[in-house]
Design a protein around this motif. Structure first.
Motif, mmCIF file in Angstrom:
data_model
loop_
_atom_site.group_PDB
_atom_site.id
_atom_site.type_symbol
_atom_site.label_atom_id
_atom_site.label_comp_id
_atom_site.label_asym_id
_atom_site.label_seq_id
_atom_site.Cartn_x
_atom_site.Cartn_y
_atom_site.Cartn_z
ATOM 1 N N GLN A 155 1.513 15.993 -5.927
ATOM 2 C CA GLN A 155 2.345 15.102 -5.106
ATOM 3 C C GLN A 155 2.764 13.856 -5.888
ATOM 4 N N MET A 156 1.805 13.234 -6.575
ATOM 5 C CA MET A 156 2.075 11.960 -7.243
ATOM 6 C C MET A 156 2.856 12.139 -8.540
ATOM 7 N N THR A 157 2.733 13.297 -9.172
ATOM 8 C CA THR A 157 3.437 13.545 -10.427
ATOM 9 C C THR A 157 4.842 14.087 -10.180
ATOM 10 N N ALA A 158 4.944 15.047 -9.280
ATOM 11 C CA ALA A 158 6.238 15.685 -9.037
ATOM 12 C C ALA A 158 7.137 14.871 -8.109
ATOM 13 N N TYR A 159 6.525 14.119 -7.200
ATOM 14 C CA TYR A 159 7.288 13.372 -6.198
ATOM 15 C C TYR A 159 6.882 11.914 -6.234
ATOM 16 N N GLU A 160 7.380 11.219 -7.234
ATOM 17 C CA GLU A 160 7.010 9.816 -7.418
ATOM 18 C C GLU A 160 7.237 9.026 -6.131
ATOM 19 N N GLY A 161 6.203 8.285 -5.728
ATOM 20 C CA GLY A 161 6.286 7.467 -4.530
ATOM 21 C C GLY A 161 5.880 8.188 -3.256
ATOM 22 N N ALA A 162 5.584 9.497 -3.337
ATOM 23 C CA ALA A 162 5.197 10.255 -2.138
ATOM 24 C C ALA A 162 3.902 9.722 -1.542
ATOM 25 N N VAL A 163 2.985 9.332 -2.409
ATOM 26 C CA VAL A 163 1.691 8.784 -1.981
ATOM 27 C C VAL A 163 1.398 7.601 -2.891
ATOM 28 N N SER A 164 1.038 6.480 -2.307
ATOM 29 C CA SER A 164 0.719 5.312 -3.133
ATOM 30 C C SER A 164 -0.631 5.519 -3.817
ATOM 31 N N ARG A 165 -0.812 4.839 -4.932
ATOM 32 C CA ARG A 165 -2.094 4.916 -5.649
ATOM 33 C C ARG A 165 -3.242 4.467 -4.749
ATOM 34 N N ALA A 166 -3.021 3.386 -4.012
ATOM 35 C CA ALA A 166 -4.079 2.858 -3.138
ATOM 36 C C ALA A 166 -4.437 3.864 -2.046
ATOM 37 N N ARG A 167 -3.427 4.483 -1.443
ATOM 38 C CA ARG A 167 -3.686 5.461 -0.384
ATOM 39 C C ARG A 167 -4.410 6.677 -0.949
ATOM 40 N N ALA A 168 -3.977 7.158 -2.102
ATOM 41 C CA ALA A 168 -4.628 8.318 -2.716
ATOM 42 C C ALA A 168 -6.086 8.006 -3.028
ATOM 43 N N GLN A 169 -6.362 6.823 -3.569
ATOM 44 C CA GLN A 169 -7.746 6.461 -3.883
ATOM 45 C C GLN A 169 -8.587 6.368 -2.615
ATOM 46 N N GLU A 170 -8.000 5.847 -1.557
ATOM 47 C CA GLU A 170 -8.692 5.769 -0.268
ATOM 48 C C GLU A 170 -9.059 7.170 0.220
ATOM 49 N N TRP A 171 -8.111 8.101 0.139
ATOM 50 C CA TRP A 171 -8.376 9.473 0.576
ATOM 51 C C TRP A 171 -9.459 10.131 -0.271
#
Length: 196
Positions: A155-171
């Motif tokens: 998601q983060m590599t192919a679709y830049e901005g799809a998920v924020s770094r902070a949100r991904a780390q939280e998950w």
């Protein structure tokens, strides 16, 4: 040569990379690259194998530290997550795609996946044995965590901005806490360190 090949694959993609690209990056002739790897397919497979060994060496270093299993797991997951310091997500996404058609590459990717999950499983088992946390299915936990990390990477590599770094780390933190029966991600940072 293998590092240069991995860099070229990451930059250009498996389908587009040529022996000439790798030779040019190294400042050598195509013939020299072909001397060591008689085909592009052999070069690509060897480059992915090299990259896999580099990643596994880093993982072993993180998981081999003298500290709690929880801290080792957290460090490994944070490093591997697409929000961390692990590089090369484009390379691995290329590897997964190419592995659908290339049996040798499929085996390299499968071996990396097995070894990564086995290392995570082992540390979860160590934490359970030490009474740090509870996990009834360490192998299942390792599979679910790596599936989450791999999916977020796509998601983060192919679709830049799809998920924020902070949100991904939280998950990722929430998933790790849940898998270890800790209830919430805050318990990941409050666990005591028993390092000597």
């Amino acid at each position: 040569m293998l590092r240069a090949a991995a860099e070229q694959i990451e930059a250009r993609g498996v389908a587009a990379v040529r022996i000439a690209d790798v030779a040019s990056a190294l400042g050598v002739s195509n013939a020299l690259v072909l001397y060591h790897f008689s085909t592009k397919e052999k070069l690509v497979s060897a480059a992915f194998g090299y990259a896999a060994e580099q990643d596994l060496a880093r993982l072993r270093g993180l998981l081999g530290r003298r500290t709690t299993a929880l801290r080792r797991l957290r460090a490994a997951v944070r490093w591997y997550a697409p929000t961390g310091q692990a590089k090369g997500w484009r390379l691995w996404i290329e590897a997964w795609a190419a592995a659908l058609r290339e049996p040798v590459l499929r085996e390299v990717a499968r071996d990396l996946d097995r070894r990564w999950k086995a290392a995570i499983t082992e540390v979860v088992e160590q934490g359970v044995a030490a009474g740090e946390f509870h996990c009834a299915d360490p192998a299942g936990a390792a599979l679910r965590l790596t599936a989450l990390l791999d999916g977020l990477a796509v998601q983060m590599t192919a679709y830049e901005g799809a998920v924020s770094r902070a949100r991904a780390q939280e998950w990722v933190d929430d998933a790790l806490a849940r898998e270890l029966g800790l209830g919430h991600a805050g318990s990941l940072t409050t666990a005591p360190d028993t390092a000597n």
